[in-house]
Scaffold this motif. Structure first.
Motif, PDB file in Angstrom:
ATOM      1  N   SER A 180       0.804  -1.366   0.130  1.00 39.76           N
ATOM      2  CA  SER A 180      -0.132  -0.059   0.107  1.00 39.76           C
ATOM      3  C   SER A 180       1.023   1.457  -0.033  1.00 39.76           C
ATOM      4  N   THR A 181       1.377   1.033   0.900  1.00 40.89           N
ATOM      5  CA  THR A 181       3.031   1.849   0.831  1.00 40.89           C
ATOM      6  C   THR A 181       3.440   2.570  -0.477  1.00 40.89           C
ATOM      7  N   ALA A 182       3.855   1.337  -1.469  1.00 45.28           N
ATOM      8  CA  ALA A 182       5.191   1.425  -2.695  1.00 45.28           C
ATOM      9  C   ALA A 182       3.205   2.040  -4.063  1.00 45.28           C
ATOM     10  N   ALA A 183       2.537   2.091  -3.884  1.00 44.97           N
ATOM     11  CA  ALA A 183       1.464   1.983  -4.082  1.00 44.97           C
ATOM     12  C   ALA A 183       0.562   4.318  -3.846  1.00 44.97           C
ATOM     13  N   ALA A 184       1.110   4.320  -2.765  1.00 37.34           N
ATOM     14  CA  ALA A 184       0.463   5.302  -2.741  1.00 37.34           C
ATOM     15  C   ALA A 184       1.841   5.937  -3.227  1.00 37.34           C
ATOM     16  N   ALA A 185       2.928   5.533  -2.811  1.00 32.43           N
ATOM     17  CA  ALA A 185       4.551   6.527  -3.602  1.00 32.43           C
ATOM     18  C   ALA A 185       4.159   6.715  -4.916  1.00 32.43           C
ATOM     19  N   LEU A 186       3.973   5.313  -5.880  1.00 28.57           N
ATOM     20  CA  LEU A 186       3.668   5.706  -7.175  1.00 28.57           C
ATOM     21  C   LEU A 186       2.467   6.634  -7.659  1.00 28.57           C
ATOM     22  N   GLN A 187       1.826   6.862  -7.174  1.00 28.12           N
ATOM     23  CA  GLN A 187       0.609   7.539  -7.102  1.00 28.12           C
ATOM     24  C   GLN A 187       0.600   9.009  -7.191  1.00 28.12           C
ATOM     25  N   SER A 188       1.741   9.362  -6.231  1.00 32.64           N
ATOM     26  CA  SER A 188       2.248  10.888  -5.402  1.00 32.64           C
ATOM     27  C   SER A 188       3.078  11.060  -6.594  1.00 32.64           C
ATOM     28  N   ARG A 202      -5.814   2.902 -12.756  1.00 35.58           N
ATOM     29  CA  ARG A 202      -6.731   4.116 -13.186  1.00 35.58           C
ATOM     30  C   ARG A 202      -6.103   5.617 -12.749  1.00 35.58           C
ATOM     31  N   ASN A 203      -5.256   5.654 -12.573  1.00 32.82           N
ATOM     32  CA  ASN A 203      -4.154   6.765 -12.547  1.00 32.82           C
ATOM     33  C   ASN A 203      -3.355   7.945 -13.761  1.00 32.82           C
ATOM     34  N   ARG A 204      -4.321   8.036 -14.295  1.00 30.65           N
ATOM     35  CA  ARG A 204      -3.299   8.519 -16.501  1.00 30.65           C
ATOM     36  C   ARG A 204      -2.248   8.870 -16.411  1.00 30.65           C
ATOM     37  N   ASN A 205      -1.521   8.919 -15.141  1.00 26.78           N
ATOM     38  CA  ASN A 205      -0.309   9.151 -15.378  1.00 26.78           C
ATOM     39  C   ASN A 205       0.605   8.131 -15.039  1.00 26.78           C
ATOM     40  N   ILE A 206      -0.038   6.913 -14.859  1.00 33.90           N
ATOM     41  CA  ILE A 206       0.606   5.344 -14.572  1.00 33.90           C
ATOM     42  C   ILE A 206       0.130   4.408 -16.010  1.00 33.90           C
ATOM     43  N   THR A 207       1.173   3.712 -16.675  1.00 38.57           N
ATOM     44  CA  THR A 207       1.357   2.734 -17.081  1.00 38.57           C
ATOM     45  C   THR A 207       1.051   1.534 -16.680  1.00 38.57           C
ATOM     46  N   VAL A 208       0.498   0.463 -16.268  1.00 39.10           N
ATOM     47  CA  VAL A 208      -0.147  -0.735 -16.335  1.00 39.10           C
ATOM     48  C   VAL A 208       0.435  -1.500 -17.117  1.00 39.10           C
ATOM     49  N   ASP A 209       1.747  -2.606 -17.191  1.00 37.66           N
ATOM     50  CA  ASP A 209       1.985  -3.211 -18.355  1.00 37.66           C
ATOM     51  C   ASP A 209       2.625  -4.652 -18.298  1.00 37.66           C
ATOM     52  N   VAL A 210       2.524  -6.188 -18.772  1.00 34.57           N
ATOM     53  CA  VAL A 210       3.123  -7.420 -18.700  1.00 34.57           C
ATOM     54  C   VAL A 210       4.875  -7.511 -19.399  1.00 34.57           C
ATOM     55  N   ILE A 211       5.246  -7.045 -18.595  1.00 28.62           N
ATOM     56  CA  ILE A 211       6.895  -6.973 -19.714  1.00 28.62           C
ATOM     57  C   ILE A 211       8.113  -8.463 -19.798  1.00 28.62           C
ATOM     58  N   ASN A 212       7.337  -8.992 -18.508  1.00 30.15           N
ATOM     59  CA  ASN A 212       8.057 -11.119 -18.589  1.00 30.15           C
ATOM     60  C   ASN A 212       7.037 -11.429 -19.268  1.00 30.15           C
ATOM     61  N   PRO A 215       1.988  -8.133 -13.195  1.00 29.41           N
ATOM     62  CA  PRO A 215       1.928  -6.627 -14.015  1.00 29.41           C
ATOM     63  C   PRO A 215       3.163  -6.176 -13.744  1.00 29.41           C
ATOM     64  N   THR A 216       3.524  -4.658 -14.066  1.00 32.39           N
ATOM     65  CA  THR A 216       4.293  -3.213 -13.907  1.00 32.39           C
ATOM     66  C   THR A 216       4.035  -2.140 -13.867  1.00 32.39           C
ATOM     67  N   ALA A 217       4.402  -1.676 -13.028  1.00 30.78           N
ATOM     68  CA  ALA A 217       3.527  -0.299 -13.279  1.00 30.78           C
ATOM     69  C   ALA A 217       4.710   0.979 -13.526  1.00 30.78           C
ATOM     70  N   HIS A 218       4.552   2.182 -13.490  1.00 25.96           N
ATOM     71  CA  HIS A 218       5.777   2.659 -13.883  1.00 25.96           C
ATOM     72  C   HIS A 218       4.128   4.485 -14.362  1.00 25.96           C
ATOM     73  N   ARG A 219       5.437   5.246 -14.414  1.00 20.12           N
ATOM     74  CA  ARG A 219       5.134   6.636 -14.046  1.00 20.12           C
ATOM     75  C   ARG A 219       5.795   7.081 -15.825  1.00 20.12           C
ATOM     76  N   LYS A 220       5.268   7.268 -16.758  1.00 16.10           N
ATOM     77  CA  LYS A 220       5.906   8.712 -17.761  1.00 16.10           C
ATOM     78  C   LYS A 220       7.248   7.589 -18.344  1.00 16.10           C
ATOM     79  N   LEU A 221       7.512   6.338 -18.461  1.00 19.01           N
ATOM     80  CA  LEU A 221       8.829   5.915 -18.694  1.00 19.01           C
ATOM     81  C   LEU A 221       8.044   5.280 -20.030  1.00 19.01           C
ATOM     82  N   GLU A 222       9.430   5.635 -21.133  1.00 11.35           N
ATOM     83  CA  GLU A 222       9.522   4.647 -22.240  1.00 11.35           C
ATOM     84  C   GLU A 222      10.822   3.845 -22.531  1.00 11.35           C
ATOM     85  N   GLY A 223      10.614   2.777 -23.035  1.00  7.45           N
ATOM     86  CA  GLY A 223      12.097   2.258 -23.663  1.00  7.45           C
ATOM     87  C   GLY A 223      12.256   1.243 -22.979  1.00  7.45           C
ATOM     88  N   ILE A 224      10.740   0.472 -22.609  1.00  2.00           N
ATOM     89  CA  ILE A 224      11.456  -0.751 -21.229  1.00  2.00           C
ATOM     90  C   ILE A 224      11.295  -1.876 -21.921  1.00  2.00           C
TER      91      ILE A 224
END
Length: 530
Positions: A241-249, A268-278, A507-516
């Motif tokens: 929960s702490t990690a989720a809050a830190a990502l959202q903020s 649901r946060n428009r600044n966050i992308t959830v994807d599967v990389i493996n 899934p993995t989640a990140h804020r506005k990163l490209e090229g993963i």
């Protein structure tokens, strides 16, 4: 069955205080939350994924592996094979330097191969065939074999633990059963030793002397490793929960493994992308200790196979939510090899009967009803904790007397090395996960080994498995290789080196990163801000 409550988890994310991270972060710093603490920086003595993920920032490999699982020259410029496969000569690229300023030489490669070959199953197979290794010049070294080994480059490029990372000779000469106290490689990032706080943070800085492959396209661990951040900070945040809050903020940029109850929330946060990389998924296993009762009896191990419902385990781990491109993140009917691999087979899957009543009857017939089990549970890893909760309930209903030992992952890794009986601090079993690529073939598959005292913790002695593994290495064609792995699965369901508990896509989640980059492990080159 163990499930977290989605709404409760979401509420907790909002209620808990933010993780303390200095604000604002530098634009050229990538802040990342890995799946576990890094208790040990030695990539050869520690088979945990977290040690391998750390090592890919610090070290480089002679050969990388692209996302088609093809070996590609990395530190090596190339190689030639002579004398009917008995002599291999490797040439290093020019200008390679370690982080301490010393050049990468053939003797460093030889020492690294020797150290790795003492610990890694694939490396052990290679070293059993090595007659001699010689440095012919600073940039050229040769390996003489007493028996051809066609899978040499596959061994050098593998991404499964333990990977062959090249380190300075002085470090590679450290006893392979003694942990290294420093991490010095030639990779794209340098490990900042004085900023490492186990259980809190790990820091890496860009290596200005790194020499990328001069051409090609980045693909998994192959190709040019161009980094776009001056600094990478790993923040160890055990509470999801702490990690989720830190990502959202915006206090962190990338959360490697959001838990099943929280990744729909962060998505649901428009600044966050959830994807599967493996795309090869994560395969769950229950590893019984073959040295302690009752799992020294194969009939008892088979009873567990009879009872297991893989979908129960995977639902507890990842829930029923989905991400774009995946209709479900859960899979069942998983055998002893990754389902997409050329080694996969359906042989023996009928042993997964999902029947407690049948399992109880088998346990009774084996004379093990009421036997004590000491289960190790890593509570700081959500997937393992969920599996252990389901497993403890399953074992109790089967008729075992279950004692759960809760600890952090590092403590579990340390305790599972003990071969003591239960009354002297021993253990009966633990749950864990391997990447699908770890179960791709017998060479990379540590948990299917049956080599007794030299096996991965659990120490099964199953000569028939070892014989078929050797047959796979010596197979003259694909049909013979497939026949060997099919027979390995048949033997495994009978002798049960471990119990497959299903497969899921994390899934993995990140804020506005490209090229993963897609693949395994999570990689920190080619990544940039969007």
């Amino acid at each position: 069955m163990f499930r977290r409550d989605l709404l409760a988890g979401a509420a907790a994310a909002m209620a808990l205080p933010r993780f303390a991270i200095a604000q604002p972060a530098a634009a050229r710093t990538l802040r990342y939350v890995p799946h576990a603490n890094l208790p040990n920086i030695d990539p050869f003595t520690n088979t945990a994924f977290i040690a391998r993920d750390h090592a890919f920032l610090v070290y480089d490999q002679l050969y990388g592996m692209n996302d088609k699982f093809e070996p590609v020259p990395q530190m090596a410029q190339g190689h030639v094979v002579e004398n009917d496969g008995l002599l291999w000569r490797f040439t290093l690229r020019e200008g390679l330097k370690f982080h301490d300023g010393s050049p990468v030489r053939g003797r460093d490669c030889i020492a690294s191969i020797k150290r790795w070959g003492r610990r890694d199953a694939f490396g052990q197979e290679l070293m059993a065939r090595v007659a001699d290794m010689t440095e012919e010049s600073d940039r050229v070294f040769s390996i003489k074999l007493n028996k051809p080994f066609a899978k040499m480059i596959e061994a050098f490029s593998k991404v499964t633990t333990s990977c062959l990372f090249i380190m300075p000779e002085r470090l590679a000469n450290v006893d392979p059963f003694t942990n290294l106290a420093e991490a010095v490689g030639s990779g794209p990032y340098r490990f900042v030793q004085n900023e490492w706080v186990p259980g809190s943070s790990v820091v890496y800085v860009k290596n200005p002397d790194y020499v990328p492959v001069p051409n090609g396209t980045p693909s998994m661990t192959a190709g040019p490793k161009i980094v776009h951040f001056d600094r990478v900070e790993w923040k160890i945040i055990p509470d999801a929960s702490t990690a989720a809050a830190a990502l959202q903020s915006g206090e962190i940029d990338w959360w490697e493994q959001p838990t099943a109850d929280l990744f729909p929330l962060v998505a649901r946060n428009r600044n966050i992308t959830v994807d599967v990389i493996n795309a090869t998924g994560l395969i769950g296993i229950f590893r019984p200790n073959h040295l302690t009762k009752p799992f020294d009896n194969p009939a008892v191990r088979r009873a567990v196979v009879t009872a297991v419902n893989q979908m129960d385990f995977m639902t507890a781990v990842i829930g029923e939510a989905t991400v774009p491109g995946y209709q479900t993140l859960r899979r069942e009917n998983i055998g002893y090899f990754a389902p997409e691999s050329p080694s996969a087979s359906t042989v023996g899957l009928d042993r997964l009967k999902k029947s407690i009543d049948a399992a109880r009857a088998e346990l009774q017939a084996a004379g093990a009803m009421g036997s004590k089990l000491v289960l190790l549970n890593a509570t700081d890893l959500a997937s393992i904790n969920a599996s252990a909760q389901v497993g403890a309930d399953l074992f109790t209903r089967m008729g075992f007397n279950v004692e759960m030992v809760a600890a952090d992952w590092g403590t579990v890794v340390a305790r599972r090395a003990s071969k003591n009986p239960l009354e002297q601090g021993g253990w009966s079993g633990f749950f864990t996960f391997w990447s699908g690529v770890d179960h791709w073939n017998p060479a990379s598959h540590a948990s299917i080994r049956g080599n007794g005292a030299n096996a991965w913790p659990g120490w099964p002695t199953i000569p028939a498995l070892e014989a078929q593994r050797n047959a796979w290495f010596d197979a003259p064609d694909e049909a013979a290789a497939k026949a060997a792995t099919t027979e390995m699965q048949r033997i495994a369901f009978d002798e049960v080196p471990y119990v497959p508990t299903g497969m899921y896509y994390q899934p993995t989640a990140h804020r506005k990163l490209e090229g993963i980059l897609k693949g395994q492990p999570p990689l920190f080159w080619n990544v940039r801000r969007g």
